[in-house]
Design an enzyme around this catalytic site. Structure first.
Site, mmCIF file in Angstrom:
data_model
loop_
_atom_site.group_PDB
_atom_site.id
_atom_site.type_symbol
_atom_site.label_atom_id
_atom_site.label_comp_id
_atom_site.label_asym_id
_atom_site.label_seq_id
_atom_site.Cartn_x
_atom_site.Cartn_y
_atom_site.Cartn_z
ATOM 1 N N HIS A 65 2.942 24.623 -6.925
ATOM 2 C CA HIS A 65 3.162 23.374 -7.639
ATOM 3 C C HIS A 65 2.130 23.207 -8.728
ATOM 4 O O HIS A 65 1.084 23.846 -8.715
ATOM 5 C CB HIS A 65 3.095 22.176 -6.679
ATOM 6 C CG HIS A 65 1.781 22.045 -5.977
ATOM 7 N ND1 HIS A 65 1.444 22.807 -4.886
ATOM 8 C CD2 HIS A 65 0.708 21.245 -6.213
ATOM 9 C CE1 HIS A 65 0.231 22.484 -4.465
ATOM 10 N NE2 HIS A 65 -0.244 21.547 -5.259
ATOM 11 N N CYS A 178 -6.840 16.981 -3.099
ATOM 12 C CA CYS A 178 -6.720 18.369 -3.548
ATOM 13 C C CYS A 178 -6.687 18.371 -5.075
ATOM 14 O O CYS A 178 -6.533 17.316 -5.695
ATOM 15 C CB CYS A 178 -5.470 19.035 -2.970
ATOM 16 S SG CYS A 178 -3.910 18.330 -3.531
#
Length: 666
Positions: A65, A178
């Site tokens: 992603h 993240c």
């Protein structure tokens, strides 16, 4: 999620064998629907995100992603692989692959939907249903939430968990984050919440993702018994959690082993161990590092904080010498004698201020090594141990030992079970008191004297070096400076050199400093020269980097060669090491000296034997440049396997010439 995934974005027979090929196959479906405008540009962004951290998860899941300017609308593509694709997960290949594409300016609503999908991936019933889906439409409906999931786990009571937890339960607050803030952040949160329910604890998670974050209620934090940080980027407003038992790990640990983290933080709370958060120097996610890796990070912590003192103090001392000559070290204190119009007074001022700054080198080194090991409680005993090392003339080696002893002492104290009534004063009274006493005792009476003797012997050896011995040392220092281009080995050689500087530096110390700086200038200068002489052997980006490398190399910034080494390490690094060894040997052989710890060609007036010194730098630069040109000219390459990333030049060897062309992976 109806607009994010349709049957056209699902491939239940994904035939790709690599993660790059899988990403390309799914991205092509996005391009066909107009969701992605530039396939190669988007895939380059996906590859860049993958390079930060593998996106494979336990349970056969891969979630490549990124956020990209080439995405027109938040989009999800799903592929199911029969043979499995390696996305770097500890438990093996992934058979379920989700490619998540978010626009650079995605709005909060869309990012929230994507985060909801990430949470779903922690549901075993959801992934089992995807593996059993018979057609693309059914899989898309399942992902959109329009189809029921068999054996779905009971729903959570919400982030706060007030209704599902028993009264008096152990309370944990957690933060997950993240780099992209789309997938791992929310998967870790879901995993921790599920594990908390199973363990019978009250666990509240603050997700710091791309959609923003809502801070936990201060009252909730105050009432918590412990804290879990699962993150790969710095936790925002981390001081809110200070003073509580803490486990600090990477975000993947929050996904893959939440029960272990909960058990670990409960054990720390039982022992009264507090404030054991990760240090600024350590990267989150190193919970699996071996002792050698941790030791390197601790030492790098000390060196990184020491370097500014080196630069300021060393350059001021050198400036004092340059203005006032070598006799400046006998000048009166500027407190007693300073004449504004007298150059000697200014020279004395610079020299004395620089000497004071240099006096902090060993204490700062020791203090921040201990800080790297035990966080703030390690600072006091670390600085105390460093000061003892200075007092007993144990020098740089004494600082290393003091820092490690201080950090280990604090870590040992933190493992002792402490009554609850004393926990509040542990970080500010008990730990500094006991650890400083222990470190002082060990440094003064046990290890300090042997280290001081070793330091003295090393200094005497350096002073006695001449001829072939000095050249051998120059070779070793040159190899170390050029092996990892600013990394740990480079920093060890540099710290060794600056540890011998100061007002009482010997001629041998100054020779070592000269050799180290000369060798460190070679790699970027060599790459700059090579891109100028044989530009066709390098990509366009490398040729642009080569222009900047001239200035970086001349300024003694070895890291200027990193882009070249990262793209072609097997050719660039050996070539750099060869040139560095030549320069180090020549510098020592010529007897060049250097009073400044940094500056490159801009401190040539402070160099002894300046012309020969520059000859040494030039010789090493030419050797490295010639080697890298020869090595690159001999190779035969194929297009890179990384989608959308410019490859190294494709070269075809011919009898009388070399045909060179730049390629881009198809």
């Amino acid at each position: 999620m109806s607009e994010m995934i349709t049957a056209e974005l699902v491939d239940l027979d994904l035939s790709a064998e690599t993660k790059e090929a899988a990403a390309r196959s799914l991205a092509e479906r996005m391009v066909a629907l107009g969701r992605v405008t530039d396939l190669d540009g988007f895939l380059a962004d996906v590859a860049a995100r993958e390079a930060q951290m593998p996106t494979g998860l336990d349970g056969g899941i891969g979630i490549p992603h990124c956020r990209s300017a080439h995405v027109t609308a938040p989009t999800l593509a799903f592929g199911r692989s029969a043979r499995g694709i390696d996305f770097g997960a500890p438990d093996g290949p992934a058979d379920l692959v989700f490619l998540i594409a978010a626009p650079a300016g995605a709005d909060e609503d869309h990012l929230t939907i994507l985060s909801s999908l990430a949470r779903q991936l922690m549901d075993a019933g959801f992934t089992a249903a995807l593996r059993a889906a018979g057609d693309a439409g059914a899989a898309a409906a399942l992902i959109r939430g329009e189809a029921p999931v068999a054996d779905e786990a009971p729903s959570a009571s919400g982030p706060s968990g007030q209704e599902s937890e028993p009264a008096g339960a152990f309370r944990i607050v957690a933060v997950t984050s993240c780099p992209t803030g789309i997938a791992h952040t929310y998967m870790a949160a879901e995993s921790l919440e599920n594990a908390g329910r199973e363990a019978g604890v009250e666990l509240v998670v603050e997700t710091q993702g791309s959609a923003g974050f809502t801070r936990l209620d201060p009252a909730v934090i105050a009432a918590a018994d412990a804290v879990i940080f699962a993150h790969d980027v710095p936790v925002r407003d981390k001081d809110r959690f200070t003073g509580k038992p803490t486990v600090d790990v990477g975000v993947k640990a929050g996904i893959n082993r939440p029960a272990e983290l909960i058990a670990e933080v409960r054990e720390k709370a039982a022992r009264g161990e507090v404030s054991t958060k990760a240090t600024p120097v350590e990267a989150a996610g190193d919970e699996g590092d071996g002792y050698g890796t941790k030791l390197r990070k601790w030492l790098m912590s000390g060196v990184s904080y020491m370097v500014p003192f080196v630069a300021a103090g060393g350059l001021l001392i050198a400036l004092g010498f340059a203005i006032g000559g070598y006799e400046i070290n006998t000048a009166k204190s500027v407190v007693d004698h300073f004449v504004w119009t007298e150059a000697a007074s200014w020279a004395a001022l610079f020299f004395q201020v620089g000497g004071l700054a240099f006096g902090f080198l060993v204490p700062v080194l020791a203090g921040y090594i201990a800080y790297g090991m035990a966080d703030r409680p390690g600072l006091v005993p670390g600085f105390v141990g460093g000061a003892v090392a200075v007092t007993i003339n144990a020098g740089f080696l004494g600082g290393l030992a003091a820092g490690l002893i201080a950090g280990a002492t604090v870590m040992a104290i933190q493992k002792v079970r402490i009554p609850a009534v004393l926990r509040g004063i542990m970080p500010v009274v008990v730990i500094p008191l006991i650890s400083s006493a222990v470190v002082g005792f060990l440094m003064f009476l046990v290890v300090g004297e042997p280290i001081a003797s070793l330091q003295s012997g090393l200094t005497n050896w350096l002073e006695s070096l001449d001829g072939s011995n000095a050249i051998i040392l120059g070779v070793i220092l040159g190899l170390m400076m050029c092996f990892d281009l600013g990394g740990p080995l480079n920093k060890v050689a540099y710290a060794f050199a600056v540890g011998g500087l100061g007002a009482d530096a010997t001629d041998g110390n100054l020779k070592v400093m000269a050799a180290v700086m000369a060798a460190g200038m070679v790699p970027p200068l060599a790459m700059a020269l090579a891109t100028t002489v044989r530009g066709k052997l390098f990509t366009k980006a490398e040729r642009e980097n080569g222009k900047a490398a001239w200035v970086l190399g001349a300024s003694f910034i070895t890291e200027g060669a990193i882009p070249f080494a990262a793209a072609d390490p097997l050719r660039v690094i050996p070539a750099s090491m060869a040139g560095g060894a030549v320069t180090g040997a020549l510098s020592m052989g010529f007897g060049a000296t250097l009073q400044a710890p940094h500056g490159g060609v801009f401190v040539v007036p402070l160099i002894g034997q300046p012309l020969l010194y520059l000859v040494a730098v030039l010789a090493g630069t030419c050797v490295s440049a010639a080697l890298v040109i020869v090595l690159k000219g001999m190779r035969k390459t194929t297009p890179s396997a990384v989608p959308g990333r410019a490859t190294a030049p494709e070269v075809t060897a011919e009898p009388a010439s070399v045909a060179v062309k730049e390629t881009v992976a198809a």
